[in-house]
Design a protein around this motif. Structure first.
Motif, PDB file in Angstrom:
ATOM      1  N   LEU A   6      11.975  -3.162 -14.162  1.00  0.00           N
ATOM      2  CA  LEU A   6      11.138  -4.008 -13.338  1.00  0.00           C
ATOM      3  C   LEU A   6       9.807  -3.192 -13.130  1.00  0.00           C
ATOM      4  CD1 LEU A   6      10.359  -6.590 -12.170  1.00  0.00           C
ATOM      5  CD2 LEU A   6      11.761  -5.875  -9.914  1.00  0.00           C
ATOM      6  N   LEU A   7      10.218  -1.892 -12.580  1.00  0.00           N
ATOM      7  CA  LEU A   7       8.896  -1.015 -12.409  1.00  0.00           C
ATOM      8  C   LEU A   7       8.079  -0.752 -13.558  1.00  0.00           C
ATOM      9  CD1 LEU A   7       8.060   0.581  -9.764  1.00  0.00           C
ATOM     10  CD2 LEU A   7       9.064   2.379 -10.632  1.00  0.00           C
ATOM     11  N   ALA A   8       8.777  -0.622 -14.793  1.00  0.00           N
ATOM     12  CA  ALA A   8       7.924  -0.455 -16.100  1.00  0.00           C
ATOM     13  C   ALA A   8       7.037  -1.710 -16.442  1.00  0.00           C
ATOM     14  CB  ALA A   8       8.957   0.012 -17.156  1.00  0.00           C
ATOM     15  N   THR A   9       7.949  -2.742 -16.090  1.00  0.00           N
ATOM     16  CA  THR A   9       7.120  -4.082 -16.321  1.00  0.00           C
ATOM     17  C   THR A   9       5.875  -4.243 -15.324  1.00  0.00           C
ATOM     18  OG1 THR A   9       9.216  -5.265 -17.201  1.00  0.00           O
ATOM     19  CG2 THR A   9       7.664  -6.463 -16.729  1.00  0.00           C
ATOM     20  N   LEU A  10       6.043  -4.078 -14.338  1.00  0.00           N
ATOM     21  CA  LEU A  10       4.978  -4.288 -13.066  1.00  0.00           C
ATOM     22  C   LEU A  10       4.064  -3.254 -13.704  1.00  0.00           C
ATOM     23  CD1 LEU A  10       6.924  -5.064  -9.938  1.00  0.00           C
ATOM     24  CD2 LEU A  10       5.640  -6.660 -11.344  1.00  0.00           C
ATOM     25  N   PHE A  11       4.255  -1.866 -13.729  1.00  0.00           N
ATOM     26  CA  PHE A  11       3.369  -0.732 -13.886  1.00  0.00           C
ATOM     27  C   PHE A  11       3.501  -0.289 -15.152  1.00  0.00           C
ATOM     28  CE2 PHE A  11       4.373  -1.401  -9.285  1.00  0.00           C
ATOM     29  CZ  PHE A  11       2.834  -1.695  -9.039  1.00  0.00           C
ATOM     30  N   PRO A  12       2.973  -0.896 -16.327  1.00  0.00           N
ATOM     31  CA  PRO A  12       3.291  -0.270 -17.737  1.00  0.00           C
ATOM     32  C   PRO A  12       2.476   1.166 -17.890  1.00  0.00           C
ATOM     33  CG  PRO A  12       1.939  -2.279 -17.769  1.00  0.00           C
ATOM     34  CD  PRO A  12       2.301  -1.917 -16.488  1.00  0.00           C
ATOM     35  N   LEU A  13       1.459   1.431 -17.080  1.00  0.00           N
ATOM     36  CA  LEU A  13       0.849   2.784 -17.169  1.00  0.00           C
ATOM     37  C   LEU A  13       1.350   3.620 -16.203  1.00  0.00           C
ATOM     38  CD1 LEU A  13      -2.617   1.306 -18.125  1.00  0.00           C
ATOM     39  CD2 LEU A  13      -1.038   2.052 -19.619  1.00  0.00           C
ATOM     40  N   GLY A  14       2.298   3.378 -15.394  1.00  0.00           N
ATOM     41  CA  GLY A  14       2.764   4.107 -14.229  1.00  0.00           C
ATOM     42  C   GLY A  14       1.915   3.427 -13.014  1.00  0.00           C
ATOM     43  N   TRP A  15       2.669   4.065 -11.597  1.00  0.00           N
ATOM     44  CA  TRP A  15       2.070   3.613 -10.539  1.00  0.00           C
ATOM     45  C   TRP A  15       1.254   4.752  -9.733  1.00  0.00           C
ATOM     46  CZ3 TRP A  15       3.879   6.331  -6.574  1.00  0.00           C
ATOM     47  CH2 TRP A  15       5.143   7.271  -6.793  1.00  0.00           C
ATOM     48  N   GLN A  16       1.634   5.983 -10.145  1.00  0.00           N
ATOM     49  CA  GLN A  16       1.016   6.991  -9.278  1.00  0.00           C
ATOM     50  C   GLN A  16      -0.517   7.141  -9.267  1.00  0.00           C
ATOM     51  OE1 GLN A  16       3.132   7.255 -11.649  1.00  0.00           O
ATOM     52  NE2 GLN A  16       5.101   8.179 -11.294  1.00  0.00           N
ATOM     53  N   HIS A  17      -1.130   6.775 -10.372  1.00  0.00           N
ATOM     54  CA  HIS A  17      -2.718   6.701 -10.477  1.00  0.00           C
ATOM     55  C   HIS A  17      -3.338   5.486  -9.623  1.00  0.00           C
ATOM     56  CE1 HIS A  17      -1.480   4.332 -13.800  1.00  0.00           C
ATOM     57  NE2 HIS A  17      -2.867   3.828 -13.778  1.00  0.00           N
ATOM     58  N   TYR A  18      -2.310   4.569  -9.338  1.00  0.00           N
ATOM     59  CA  TYR A  18      -2.792   3.564  -8.357  1.00  0.00           C
ATOM     60  C   TYR A  18      -2.899   3.900  -6.987  1.00  0.00           C
ATOM     61  CZ  TYR A  18      -2.476   0.233 -12.248  1.00  0.00           C
ATOM     62  OH  TYR A  18      -2.571  -0.389 -13.441  1.00  0.00           O
ATOM     63  N   LEU A  19      -1.805   4.877  -6.520  1.00  0.00           N
ATOM     64  CA  LEU A  19      -1.476   5.237  -5.236  1.00  0.00           C
ATOM     65  C   LEU A  19      -2.627   6.333  -5.098  1.00  0.00           C
ATOM     66  CD1 LEU A  19      -0.070   5.723  -2.667  1.00  0.00           C
ATOM     67  CD2 LEU A  19       1.363   7.126  -3.882  1.00  0.00           C
ATOM     68  N   VAL A  20      -2.926   7.390  -5.870  1.00  0.00           N
ATOM     69  CA  VAL A  20      -3.983   8.290  -5.674  1.00  0.00           C
ATOM     70  C   VAL A  20      -5.414   7.635  -5.777  1.00  0.00           C
ATOM     71  CG1 VAL A  20      -5.096  10.105  -6.948  1.00  0.00           C
ATOM     72  CG2 VAL A  20      -2.643  10.144  -6.662  1.00  0.00           C
ATOM     73  N   GLY A  21      -5.626   6.548  -6.695  1.00  0.00           N
ATOM     74  CA  GLY A  21      -6.786   5.858  -6.590  1.00  0.00           C
ATOM     75  C   GLY A  21      -7.343   5.261  -5.229  1.00  0.00           C
ATOM     76  N   LEU A  83     -15.972   6.738 -14.504  1.00  0.00           N
ATOM     77  CA  LEU A  83     -16.073   7.664 -15.660  1.00  0.00           C
ATOM     78  C   LEU A  83     -15.105   8.979 -15.502  1.00  0.00           C
ATOM     79  CD1 LEU A  83     -17.498   7.859 -18.409  1.00  0.00           C
ATOM     80  CD2 LEU A  83     -19.206   8.965 -17.425  1.00  0.00           C
ATOM     81  N   VAL A  84     -15.411   9.590 -14.394  1.00  0.00           N
ATOM     82  CA  VAL A  84     -14.421  10.587 -14.319  1.00  0.00           C
ATOM     83  C   VAL A  84     -13.088  10.693 -14.366  1.00  0.00           C
ATOM     84  CG1 VAL A  84     -14.052  12.592 -12.744  1.00  0.00           C
ATOM     85  CG2 VAL A  84     -16.234  12.067 -13.181  1.00  0.00           C
ATOM     86  N   TRP A  85     -12.474   9.624 -13.546  1.00  0.00           N
ATOM     87  CA  TRP A  85     -11.390   8.991 -13.698  1.00  0.00           C
ATOM     88  C   TRP A  85     -10.704   8.753 -15.001  1.00  0.00           C
ATOM     89  CZ3 TRP A  85      -7.650   9.189  -9.753  1.00  0.00           C
ATOM     90  CH2 TRP A  85      -6.573   8.590  -9.850  1.00  0.00           C
ATOM     91  N   TRP A  86     -11.702   7.874 -15.959  1.00  0.00           N
ATOM     92  CA  TRP A  86     -11.158   7.439 -17.240  1.00  0.00           C
ATOM     93  C   TRP A  86     -10.938   8.668 -18.024  1.00  0.00           C
ATOM     94  CZ3 TRP A  86     -14.449   6.948 -21.608  1.00  0.00           C
ATOM     95  CH2 TRP A  86     -13.945   6.567 -22.695  1.00  0.00           C
ATOM     96  N   GLY A  92      -8.934   9.264 -23.316  1.00  0.00           N
ATOM     97  CA  GLY A  92     -10.236   8.863 -24.332  1.00  0.00           C
ATOM     98  C   GLY A  92     -10.027   7.543 -24.853  1.00  0.00           C
ATOM     99  N   GLN A  93      -9.009   6.858 -24.500  1.00  0.00           N
ATOM    100  CA  GLN A  93      -8.828   5.572 -25.134  1.00  0.00           C
ATOM    101  C   GLN A  93      -9.506   4.428 -24.199  1.00  0.00           C
ATOM    102  OE1 GLN A  93      -4.454   4.707 -25.022  1.00  0.00           O
ATOM    103  NE2 GLN A  93      -4.130   6.626 -26.816  1.00  0.00           N
ATOM    104  N   ALA A  94     -10.128   3.400 -24.876  1.00  0.00           N
ATOM    105  CA  ALA A  94     -10.638   2.539 -24.146  1.00  0.00           C
ATOM    106  C   ALA A  94      -9.884   1.394 -23.791  1.00  0.00           C
ATOM    107  CB  ALA A  94     -11.874   1.537 -25.130  1.00  0.00           C
ATOM    108  N   LEU A  95      -9.952   0.801 -22.525  1.00  0.00           N
ATOM    109  CA  LEU A  95      -9.098  -0.450 -22.003  1.00  0.00           C
ATOM    110  C   LEU A  95      -9.788  -1.605 -22.871  1.00  0.00           C
ATOM    111  CD1 LEU A  95      -8.178   0.787 -18.544  1.00  0.00           C
ATOM    112  CD2 LEU A  95      -6.893   1.135 -20.456  1.00  0.00           C
ATOM    113  N   SER A  96      -8.634  -2.632 -23.018  1.00  0.00           N
ATOM    114  CA  SER A  96      -9.259  -3.824 -23.265  1.00  0.00           C
ATOM    115  C   SER A  96      -8.464  -4.784 -22.716  1.00  0.00           C
ATOM    116  CB  SER A  96      -8.979  -3.853 -24.778  1.00  0.00           C
ATOM    117  OG  SER A  96      -7.725  -3.844 -25.056  1.00  0.00           O
ATOM    118  N   THR A  97      -8.912  -6.266 -22.856  1.00  0.00           N
ATOM    119  CA  THR A  97      -8.296  -7.252 -22.172  1.00  0.00           C
ATOM    120  C   THR A  97      -8.232  -8.466 -23.350  1.00  0.00           C
ATOM    121  OG1 THR A  97      -8.431  -8.813 -20.572  1.00  0.00           O
ATOM    122  CG2 THR A  97     -10.428  -8.159 -21.293  1.00  0.00           C
ATOM    123  N   SER A  98      -7.118  -9.205 -23.323  1.00  0.00           N
ATOM    124  CA  SER A  98      -6.996 -10.483 -24.058  1.00  0.00           C
ATOM    125  C   SER A  98      -7.720 -11.634 -23.432  1.00  0.00           C
ATOM    126  CB  SER A  98      -5.588 -10.565 -24.295  1.00  0.00           C
ATOM    127  OG  SER A  98      -4.988 -10.991 -23.116  1.00  0.00           O
TER     128      SER A  98
END
Length: 160
Positions: A6-21, A83-86, A92-98
């Motif tokens: 469930l954690l991986a489904t809700l936060f596929p890129l991990g949750w730690q960077h959201y907390l730090v951000g 930009l620094v965070w990215w 170096g991967q660009a994020l995209s949306t559908s």
């Protein structure tokens, strides 16, 4: 406690960077307020920036003219920080949306209209207003969140 799938489904890129951000944003607006007494909401950045280009009386109000310098620097800092965070965390991967571009444009206009109607945006009300225990900000945040939940579910239902 949530299971790992469930954690991986809700936060596929991990949750730690959201907390730090979130902690960095909170510390940033707190520092801005403590050092200068200024509130770091973003909805006024839009209007104060347009005051450089548009001569209509609305954009020439003293509240926009007197604050546009620091607000523009504040916005540049947010863009630079993103930009620094990215660069630091995206490999170096660009994020995209559908989400189709017309829906993004309509959503942007609706968010801007809502921020103006609500006399502030989520950063102003949600971070600064709630942080200073302002009752109108609590009502605004509850309204923003209810609208976001409803919209997300409607769009999910409509596109399924």
């Amino acid at each position: 406690m949530m299971n790992d799938s469930l954690l991986a489904t809700l936060f596929p890129l991990g949750w730690q960077h959201y907390l730090v951000g979130g902690l960095v944003i909170g510390a940033g607006v707190a520092l801005l307020f403590v050092l200068t007494g200024l509130v770091g909401g973003m909805s006024s950045v839009f209007s104060s920036t347009w005051s450089y280009l548009l001569r209509q009386p609305y954009f020439q109000q003293a509240r926009y003219l007197d604050s546009r310098g620091w607000r523009l620097a504040y916005a540049a800092g947010l863009i630079g920080g993103a930009l620094v965070w990215w660069l630091a965390f995206s490999d170096g991967q660009a994020l995209s949306t559908s989400v189709p571009v017309p829906m993004l444009v309509i959503g942007g206009f609706l968010v801007g209209f809502g921020a103006r109607l609500g006399n502030g945006c989520t950063s102003g009300h949600g971070i600064c207003g709630l942080g200073s225990l302002q009752w109108p900000s609590l009502l605004a945040v509850l309204t923003f969140m209810a609208t976001a939940f409803l919209t997300a579910n409607l769009v999910g239902w409509w596109t399924a």
